[in-house]
Design a protein around this motif. Sequence first.
Motif, PDB file in Angstrom:
ATOM      1  N   LEU A 173       0.834  -1.200   0.000  1.00  0.00           N
ATOM      2  CA  LEU A 173       0.000   0.000   0.000  1.00  0.00           C
ATOM      3  C   LEU A 173       0.869   1.250   0.000  1.00  0.00           C
ATOM      4  CD1 LEU A 173      -1.018   0.969   3.525  1.00  0.00           C
ATOM      5  CD2 LEU A 173      -0.320  -1.400   3.149  1.00  0.00           C
ATOM      6  N   GLN A 174       0.286   2.305  -0.571  1.00  0.00           N
ATOM      7  CA  GLN A 174       0.955   3.605  -0.476  1.00  0.00           C
ATOM      8  C   GLN A 174       0.001   4.547   0.262  1.00  0.00           C
ATOM      9  OE1 GLN A 174       2.757   4.786  -4.243  1.00  0.00           O
ATOM     10  NE2 GLN A 174       3.461   2.699  -4.537  1.00  0.00           N
ATOM     11  N   CYS A 175      -1.041   5.051  -0.413  1.00  0.00           N
ATOM     12  CA  CYS A 175      -1.969   5.934   0.306  1.00  0.00           C
ATOM     13  C   CYS A 175      -2.879   5.146   1.242  1.00  0.00           C
ATOM     14  CB  CYS A 175      -2.796   6.765  -0.667  1.00  0.00           C
ATOM     15  SG  CYS A 175      -4.186   5.878  -1.403  1.00  0.00           S
ATOM     16  N   GLY A 176      -3.116   3.875   0.922  1.00  0.00           N
ATOM     17  CA  GLY A 176      -3.919   3.036   1.804  1.00  0.00           C
ATOM     18  C   GLY A 176      -5.416   3.096   1.583  1.00  0.00           C
ATOM     19  N   TYR A 177      -5.839   3.900   0.609  1.00  0.00           N
ATOM     20  CA  TYR A 177      -7.285   4.062   0.436  1.00  0.00           C
ATOM     21  C   TYR A 177      -7.971   2.758   0.026  1.00  0.00           C
ATOM     22  CZ  TYR A 177     -11.494   6.697   0.351  1.00  0.00           C
ATOM     23  OH  TYR A 177     -12.742   7.163   0.675  1.00  0.00           O
ATOM     24  N   CYS A 178      -7.309   2.012  -0.858  1.00  0.00           N
ATOM     25  CA  CYS A 178      -7.916   0.785  -1.375  1.00  0.00           C
ATOM     26  C   CYS A 178      -7.736  -0.396  -0.426  1.00  0.00           C
ATOM     27  CB  CYS A 178      -7.284   0.425  -2.720  1.00  0.00           C
ATOM     28  SG  CYS A 178      -5.558  -0.101  -2.567  1.00  0.00           S
ATOM     29  N   THR A 179      -6.832  -0.226   0.573  1.00  0.00           N
ATOM     30  CA  THR A 179      -6.348  -1.367   1.347  1.00  0.00           C
ATOM     31  C   THR A 179      -7.440  -2.164   2.075  1.00  0.00           C
ATOM     32  OG1 THR A 179      -4.317  -0.107   1.600  1.00  0.00           O
ATOM     33  CG2 THR A 179      -4.529  -2.098   2.933  1.00  0.00           C
ATOM     34  N   ILE A 207      -9.783  -1.488  -7.240  1.00  0.00           N
ATOM     35  CA  ILE A 207      -8.852  -0.638  -7.980  1.00  0.00           C
ATOM     36  C   ILE A 207      -7.856   0.003  -7.016  1.00  0.00           C
ATOM     37  CG2 ILE A 207      -8.677   1.472  -9.358  1.00  0.00           C
ATOM     38  CD1 ILE A 207     -11.413   0.741 -10.563  1.00  0.00           C
ATOM     39  N   CYS A 208      -6.565  -0.031  -7.389  1.00  0.00           N
ATOM     40  CA  CYS A 208      -5.525   0.658  -6.636  1.00  0.00           C
ATOM     41  C   CYS A 208      -4.851   1.643  -7.575  1.00  0.00           C
ATOM     42  CB  CYS A 208      -4.490  -0.324  -6.096  1.00  0.00           C
ATOM     43  SG  CYS A 208      -3.156   0.524  -5.227  1.00  0.00           S
ATOM     44  N   ARG A 209      -4.825   2.903  -7.187  1.00  0.00           N
ATOM     45  CA  ARG A 209      -4.216   3.919  -8.059  1.00  0.00           C
ATOM     46  C   ARG A 209      -2.753   4.152  -7.710  1.00  0.00           C
ATOM     47  NH1 ARG A 209      -7.801   4.423 -12.295  1.00  0.00           N
ATOM     48  NH2 ARG A 209      -6.843   2.396 -12.225  1.00  0.00           N
ATOM     49  N   CYS A 210      -2.234   3.490  -6.666  1.00  0.00           N
ATOM     50  CA  CYS A 210      -0.862   3.771  -6.227  1.00  0.00           C
ATOM     51  C   CYS A 210       0.130   2.672  -6.570  1.00  0.00           C
ATOM     52  CB  CYS A 210      -0.808   3.971  -4.722  1.00  0.00           C
ATOM     53  SG  CYS A 210      -1.819   5.307  -4.087  1.00  0.00           S
ATOM     54  N   THR A 211      -0.169   1.451  -6.157  1.00  0.00           N
ATOM     55  CA  THR A 211       0.907   0.454  -6.075  1.00  0.00           C
ATOM     56  C   THR A 211       1.268  -0.220  -7.388  1.00  0.00           C
ATOM     57  OG1 THR A 211      -0.614  -1.382  -5.678  1.00  0.00           O
ATOM     58  CG2 THR A 211       0.174  -0.172  -3.745  1.00  0.00           C
TER      59      THR A 211
END
Lengths: 171, 294
Positions: A96-102, A132-136
């Motif tokens: 995770l980066q921002c963690g929103y999708c986690t 959907i993950c916009r970071c990893t």
Amino acid sequence: MNIRVKVNGRLYEADVEPRTLLAYFLREQLNLTGTHIGCDTTTCGACTVLFDGKPIKSCTVLAVQADGHEVMTVEGLESNGQLHPLQSAFWEDHALQCGYCTPGMLMAAYGLLQTNPAPTDEEIREALSGNICRCTGYMNIVKAVQNAARQMAGENQEVIEEAAVSGTSTD
Amino acid sequence: MFPNAFKYEAPTSVDEAVRLMTEYGYDSKVLAGGQSLLPMMKLRIAAPAVLIDVNGIQDLKGWREADGKLRIGALVRHAELEHASELDDKYPLLSRTARWIADPPIRNRGTVCGSLVHADPGSDWGAAMIALRAEVEVQGTEGNRLIPIDEFFVDTFATSLNENELAVAVHVPTPGGPVAARYMKLERRAGDFAIAALAVHIVLDSEGRVAEGGIGIGACGPIPLRATKAEEALIGQPITEETIATVSRLVPEDADPADDLRGSAAYKRDLLRVFAARALREIAEELHGRVGNE
Ligand SMILES: Cc1cc2nc3c(=O)[nH]c(=O)nc-3n(C[C@H](O)[C@H](O)[C@H](O)COP(=O)(O)OP(=O)(O)OC[C@H]3O[C@@H](n4cnc5c(N)ncnc54)[C@H](O)[C@@H]3O)c2cc1C
Ligand code: FES
Ligand code: FES
């Protein structure tokens, strides 16, 4: 309307408006804000929770429909202050980066490992295709799910071995 | 985003549901998987005054085989058919189609009948049920009737269901010989509706010729369509390279695609031709060797 719903093993009774969506009920009435709302259009999967053991998108189910059913949210993963192997693996593997999708990723992955404890990368990607993950870029998410699966299989193995050593049966 | 306020009813029997549908009429909507209806209500495209949630009706759950048909109850979810490996021998198109619909969490909620009644031209079950020559069983105040799938879809988002009729099941004929099927779909990204889709269902006779051939076209017209000319060219033939070439060229002739964000009409027609050829070739390979043995 009055509903009775089990969330993370605990029974809640609540009064909800029929149009309240499950995701909002969890967040705003039960204060379980681990479940995120990303798109509100059934696309992103941030709101994924288990409903009677199966992953669903909680922004697209009514809270009244959970009456008499069991829900598990990301808050239900850890036990006694111990992170679940999936949570530890996401941490260790930088999934995770921002963690929103986690939270949604964790619940979709948890649902997969319940029915398929040793999935292939392809099966993991398919199971997470509604998230959907916009970071990893997904690579580390797949890796973390693999590592968690191995860890969970190892834990089961340890229990079996311990039982064998002490001469007791696991079942 | 949340829907307009509505009254919520949760009947526990089909009769009660039909009674509520009759009482509330146009103001009400049936809620099955909710994976098309709730998104539309959140966007306020739909704003029914009453929701009749049928999820608590036990009689609508599960499937059974009887009288030469598989009867799939209205609450059977996409994911149930995706994982019903016991149906793969006789009804291979079911799991092959289910796995292409939306994404796993949506498949855990959405129902086969809900998808048919919603009548989106891109419904994957629409194309598959055309290929399978299914019938939709509906119940209203006057009792039950079976609607052949070719008479079921009327227009985009419109079916021949009456206002107070509940779809209670979909019936799929049991094949009378070796069967194989393919579901072909191209999507812009995982979980999306099709750019174009093709369902092919083939049953062979004892001589290895096509006894039943169903070809359904998805996302290429106002409703799911039947590739009638291609089916006619296929019936009674062995699946040879020559048959494959003829049939696959005929499939786009019954399609009616539009230029849209997903692709041009010409592109979609060509996709259908390629899908048909691939599907038939794979089916021929799969059935080869079993031909004449049953
Ligand atoms: C992001 C997203 C992607 C999707 N992608 C695809 C895709 O790739 N392919 C695809 O085929 N579908 C796709 N869908 C739609 C999905 O398959 C739905 O589950 C399906 O279209 C509707 O089934 P449901 O059970 O959810 O019906 P609901 O949403 O509950 O109902 C849909 C309509 O049918 C009526 N209805 C439902 N059941 C009955 C019944 N038994 N009798 C009478 N009326 C009834 C309702 O009143 C409503 O008007 C997608 C949906 C979403 C949100
Ligand atoms: S918030 Fe539910 S899918 Fe995005
Ligand atoms: S970590 Fe940011 S969206 Fe996945």
